[in-house]
Design a protein around this motif. Structure first.
Motif, PDB file in Angstrom:
ATOM      1  N   ALA A 187      -5.752   0.872   6.846  1.00 44.99           N
ATOM      2  CA  ALA A 187      -6.700   1.919   6.453  1.00 44.99           C
ATOM      3  C   ALA A 187      -7.366   2.541   7.676  1.00 44.99           C
ATOM      4  N   THR A 188      -7.743   1.703   8.627  1.00 49.37           N
ATOM      5  CA  THR A 188      -8.379   2.198   9.853  1.00 49.37           C
ATOM      6  C   THR A 188      -7.419   3.091  10.631  1.00 49.37           C
ATOM      7  N   LEU A 237      -4.516   6.747   0.955  1.00 48.84           N
ATOM      8  CA  LEU A 237      -3.908   5.419   1.014  1.00 48.84           C
ATOM      9  C   LEU A 237      -4.372   4.654  -0.214  1.00 48.84           C
ATOM     10  N   SER A 238      -3.429   4.214  -1.025  1.00 46.11           N
ATOM     11  CA  SER A 238      -3.759   3.487  -2.256  1.00 46.11           C
ATOM     12  C   SER A 238      -3.229   2.060  -2.190  1.00 46.11           C
ATOM     13  N   GLU A 275      -8.506  -5.480  -1.541  1.00 42.91           N
ATOM     14  CA  GLU A 275      -9.266  -4.587  -0.659  1.00 42.91           C
ATOM     15  C   GLU A 275      -9.771  -5.287   0.609  1.00 42.91           C
ATOM     16  N   SER A 300      -8.280   3.759  -3.788  1.00 38.70           N
ATOM     17  CA  SER A 300      -7.684   4.803  -2.949  1.00 38.70           C
ATOM     18  C   SER A 300      -8.681   5.297  -1.910  1.00 38.70           C
ATOM     19  N   ILE A 301      -8.192   5.513  -0.705  1.00 44.53           N
ATOM     20  CA  ILE A 301      -8.993   6.079   0.376  1.00 44.53           C
ATOM     21  C   ILE A 301      -8.453   7.480   0.646  1.00 44.53           C
ATOM     22  N   LEU A 344      -4.335  -4.676   5.234  1.00 46.84           N
ATOM     23  CA  LEU A 344      -4.652  -3.390   4.610  1.00 46.84           C
ATOM     24  C   LEU A 344      -5.889  -2.753   5.239  1.00 46.84           C
ATOM     25  N   ALA A 393       0.865  -1.175   0.000  1.00 41.70           N
ATOM     26  CA  ALA A 393       0.000   0.000   0.000  1.00 41.70           C
ATOM     27  C   ALA A 393       0.898   1.220   0.000  1.00 41.70           C
ATOM     28  N   CYS A 405      -4.853   4.752   9.457  1.00 45.54           N
ATOM     29  CA  CYS A 405      -4.617   5.987   8.694  1.00 45.54           C
ATOM     30  C   CYS A 405      -5.740   6.995   8.935  1.00 45.54           C
ATOM     31  N   ARG A 406      -6.972   6.521   8.862  1.00 47.38           N
ATOM     32  CA  ARG A 406      -8.116   7.422   9.070  1.00 47.38           C
ATOM     33  C   ARG A 406      -8.077   8.036  10.474  1.00 47.38           C
TER      34      ARG A 406
END
Length: 306
Positions: A293-294, A277-278, A284, A165-166, A289, A151, A296-297
């Motif tokens: 993602a969690t 985040l890509s 997914e 991407s997010i 990942l 990622a 990062c948010r």
């Protein structure tokens, strides 16, 4: 048709055999596997039935392995290791992560966001080995598609059917000048007034270098670029040293406020980078990942609130 393995012989029973061989008795094997002694005895007896030969001699209340048991244990160790490796490879091929996570990042994101993200993901998943790989947006996108990284934290790329991407935050682009520059007296910079100034920039492939080119396209002139570099920290040092002016994202302000000034651009040059985040769309549902993602948010949200 190849020979078939008797249904009595299973991976679980082979694991019981290995535990018994290593521990030396039923009770210790049961403790190691967190099962009852009866379950260990039953599994070993079932293995004998499936192998159709004697694996253990009864000596009082103890079981003593025969040479046949030693041979089976050696094979079982190799079989289970091969199967574990196969499961790991299969999961990775299907888009599920391993114990190693390679995270790509822009250099500028290592100032604040990335260290906190890596720290938090390590605290949540202590067994996860995280590796950080830095590069330009173009380089990171290429590594992502080739599977060289899992990622990447970078400027969100234009639509690509392979990439998910997010979006995490938007960052404004500013005119960068050394401390004490006369441009610091301006409320906003019109790049047309800087036609005769020297500039420095990032090499092609960086998100900020793309913004740099677009800004001067709007200004309708080609800037005098006296030097190009491959990382944003070198670029900031060049600006601080008076080599030339440049354009930089606002996220570098806090760390380098003692070296450079970031001055807003006039409205017609308004540019913003969307940082996110890509990762590959086929991955997914990768638990690593999803966890990343969690984190990062939550990290970005916390930094914006502070």
């Amino acid at each position: 048709m190849p020979p078939r393995v008797d249904e009595e012989i299973t991976f679980r029973k082979l694991e019981v055999l290995l535990a018994f061989m290593q521990c030396g008795n039923l009770a210790k094997a049961a403790e190691a596997l967190d099962i009852s002694t009866v379950s260990v005895h039953r599994a070993l007896h079932s293995l004998e039935k499936g192998m159709r030969c004697t694996l253990f001699r009864h000596e009082g209340r103890s079981l003593t392995p025969t040479d046949a048991a030693q041979v089976l244990a050696e094979v079982a160790g190799e079989v289970i290791k091969t199967m574990i490796d196969g499961i790991r490879a299969t999961r990775e091929a299907a888009g599920y992560g391993s114990e190693h996570l390679k995270i790509g990042s822009l250099y500028s994101l290592t100032i604040r966001a990335v260290p906190e993200i890596v720290t938090v993901i390590k605290s949540r998943r202590p067994d996860l080995q995280a590796e950080l790989i830095l590069g330009s947006n173009a380089d990171l996108l290429d590594k992502l598609k080739r599977g060289a990284i899992d990622a990447s934290l970078m400027a969100v790329p234009s639509y690509d059917s392979e990439i998910e991407s997010i979006e995490l935050f938007e960052d404004e682009i500013f005119f960068a000048a050394p401390i004490g520059s006369a441009y610091g007296q301006h409320d906003a910079i019109d790049l047309r007034q800087c036609r005769d100034e020297p500039f420095v920039s990032l090499s092609e492939g960086f998100a900020t270098s793309g913004d740099f080119l677009e800004a001067f396209r709007i200004a309708d002139f080609t800037p005098n670029v006296v030097m190009k570099v491959s990382d944003i920290f070198s670029l900031i040092n060049l600006v601080s040293g008076g080599v030339g002016y440049t354009l930089l994202p606002g996220r570098v302000r806090d760390l380098f406020a003692h070296k450079i000034m970031l001055i807003p651009l006039c409205a017609e040059y308004d540019m913003r980078q969307t940082i996110g985040l890509s990762f590959l769309r086929r991955r997914e549902r990768d638990p690593n990942l999803l966890a990343l993602a969690t984190v990062c948010r939550l990290t970005i949200k916390g930094q914006q609130a502070s």
